[in-house]
Design a protein around this motif. Structure first.
Motif, PDB file in Angstrom:
ATOM      1  N   TYR A  94      -9.468 -22.899 -48.191  1.00 38.29           N
ATOM      2  CA  TYR A  94      -8.760 -23.042 -47.123  1.00 38.29           C
ATOM      3  C   TYR A  94      -8.025 -24.347 -46.881  1.00 38.29           C
ATOM      4  CZ  TYR A  94     -12.776 -19.898 -45.937  1.00 38.29           C
ATOM      5  OH  TYR A  94     -13.677 -18.984 -45.933  1.00 38.29           O
ATOM      6  N   ARG A  98      -4.020 -25.211 -47.096  1.00 39.14           N
ATOM      7  CA  ARG A  98      -3.542 -26.131 -46.130  1.00 39.14           C
ATOM      8  C   ARG A  98      -2.715 -27.379 -46.919  1.00 39.14           C
ATOM      9  NH1 ARG A  98      -7.270 -28.643 -41.364  1.00 39.14           N
ATOM     10  NH2 ARG A  98      -5.622 -29.147 -39.925  1.00 39.14           N
ATOM     11  N   ALA A 141      -8.456 -20.352 -40.183  1.00 41.66           N
ATOM     12  CA  ALA A 141      -8.021 -20.613 -38.705  1.00 41.66           C
ATOM     13  C   ALA A 141      -9.211 -20.761 -37.925  1.00 41.66           C
ATOM     14  CB  ALA A 141      -7.222 -19.309 -38.352  1.00 41.66           C
ATOM     15  N   THR A 144     -10.321 -24.234 -38.017  1.00 45.54           N
ATOM     16  CA  THR A 144      -9.387 -25.490 -37.635  1.00 45.54           C
ATOM     17  C   THR A 144      -9.428 -25.388 -36.069  1.00 45.54           C
ATOM     18  OG1 THR A 144      -7.446 -23.776 -37.569  1.00 45.54           O
ATOM     19  CG2 THR A 144      -7.735 -25.191 -39.481  1.00 45.54           C
ATOM     20  N   PRO A 147      -5.304 -25.356 -32.042  1.00 50.34           N
ATOM     21  CA  PRO A 147      -3.685 -25.402 -32.493  1.00 50.34           C
ATOM     22  C   PRO A 147      -3.020 -26.743 -32.670  1.00 50.34           C
ATOM     23  CG  PRO A 147      -4.098 -23.701 -31.085  1.00 50.34           C
ATOM     24  CD  PRO A 147      -5.465 -24.814 -31.064  1.00 50.34           C
ATOM     25  N   ARG A 148      -2.226 -27.030 -33.355  1.00 50.16           N
ATOM     26  CA  ARG A 148      -1.503 -28.192 -33.417  1.00 50.16           C
ATOM     27  C   ARG A 148      -0.269 -28.194 -32.383  1.00 50.16           C
ATOM     28  NH1 ARG A 148      -1.261 -29.788 -40.011  1.00 50.16           N
ATOM     29  NH2 ARG A 148      -3.432 -30.152 -40.116  1.00 50.16           N
ATOM     30  N   VAL A 210      -0.182 -19.652 -42.926  1.00 50.78           N
ATOM     31  CA  VAL A 210      -1.209 -20.661 -42.248  1.00 50.78           C
ATOM     32  C   VAL A 210      -0.407 -21.350 -41.144  1.00 50.78           C
ATOM     33  CG1 VAL A 210      -2.038 -22.991 -43.008  1.00 50.78           C
ATOM     34  CG2 VAL A 210      -2.017 -21.307 -44.844  1.00 50.78           C
ATOM     35  N   TYR A 213      -1.268 -19.356 -37.901  1.00 53.56           N
ATOM     36  CA  TYR A 213      -2.360 -19.475 -37.643  1.00 53.56           C
ATOM     37  C   TYR A 213      -2.903 -20.786 -36.854  1.00 53.56           C
ATOM     38  CZ  TYR A 213      -4.306 -15.008 -39.501  1.00 53.56           C
ATOM     39  OH  TYR A 213      -4.296 -13.787 -39.682  1.00 53.56           O
ATOM     40  N   GLU A 214      -2.218 -22.035 -37.354  1.00 50.91           N
ATOM     41  CA  GLU A 214      -2.411 -23.005 -37.050  1.00 50.91           C
ATOM     42  C   GLU A 214      -1.744 -23.514 -35.572  1.00 50.91           C
ATOM     43  OE1 GLU A 214      -0.968 -26.053 -40.024  1.00 50.91           O
ATOM     44  OE2 GLU A 214      -3.173 -26.499 -40.178  1.00 50.91           O
ATOM     45  N   THR A 215      -0.479 -22.555 -35.563  1.00 48.67           N
ATOM     46  CA  THR A 215       0.102 -22.865 -34.157  1.00 48.67           C
ATOM     47  C   THR A 215      -0.390 -22.045 -33.122  1.00 48.67           C
ATOM     48  OG1 THR A 215       1.761 -21.165 -34.736  1.00 48.67           O
ATOM     49  CG2 THR A 215       2.198 -23.488 -35.291  1.00 48.67           C
TER      50      THR A 215
END
Length: 223
Positions: A94, A98, A141, A144, A147-148, A210, A213-215
């Motif tokens: 993971y 990233r 995800a 993490t 979300p950023r 990625v 998923y992060e957002t």
């Protein structure tokens, strides 16, 4: 046609030699060097300019994750990193994704799977092993969780169709599968993918997945 130049980074000499023999036997692929650890991989990449680095994720000294980050972080970086791992759900995978890796491959992969993975990563045309990669990114995800926000703001620059395509990329669909889902030509999908990568300053489809998923564009439990 120019050969795909490959550098193999692994602290086990048998792994390096075995992969070298397998890849050198494949048409269109050339192993240009071997590295014994992450620092060596960074140095050899600068010297040999490979297209793809096969990177062991766990090595003494500078490990595969940090080496991947150093290789892919510069905006001008052209090299693609393919992570080598023993377990398909290795938690470190993971972090490697990233850090900028374009995919991963199990060390017990067959010669055909190895060659296919190198070719796919070299072109950035599709996710590696979509079913497994989808599972990996979903778990990534989940880890993490939050979300950023700055990244989420960047999604606003995409059109509705581009956002839809990005969502499908994150689900592990190939260009052909996306074209079938949206009832459009595959070339149209390729155009959308190119624009998505350009607008979001991403290197390839794996980074796009990625990012999605992060957002929070795709939820960890969603498909």
């Amino acid at each position: 046609m120019t050969n795909i130049r490959v550098l193999i980074a692994d602290d086990q000499v048998m792994v390096r030699q075995g992969f070298t023999v397998l890849l050198d036997a494949e048409p269109g692929i050339e192993v240009v060097g071997q590295a014994v650890d992450g620092a060596d991989a960074v140095a050899k990449t600068a010297e040999l300019r490979p297209d793809v680095v096969l990177m062991d994720i766990r090595m003494p000294g500078l490990g595969g994750i940090e080496a991947t980050r150093r290789l892919t972080e510069p905006p001008s970086a052209a090299v693609r990193v393919l992570i080598l791992t023993t377990f398909d759900l290795d938690e470190y995978v993971y972090e490697a994704l990233r850090a900028g890796a374009s995919g991963f491959l199990l060390k017990d992969a067959s010669a055909a799977e190895l060659a296919h993975a190198v070719r796919v990563v070299a072109t950035g045309d599709a996710l590696l092993a979509p079913a497994v990669t989808r599972r990996l990114i979903t778990e990534f995800a989940r880890l993490t969780r939050t979300p950023r926000t700055p990244l989420k703001d960047r999604v606003g620059g995409l059109t509705d169709r581009e956002t839809e395509v990005l969502s499908l990329i994150a689900q592990g669909l190939s260009n052909a599968e996306i074209a079938e889902r949206l009832v459009v030509a595959e070339q149209t999908v390729k155009t959308h993918v190119g624009r998505i990568l350009t607008k979001l300053s991403l290197r390839d489809r794996t980074q796009a997945a990625v990012f999605a998923y992060e957002t929070g564009l795709i939820r960890p439990t969603g498909r």
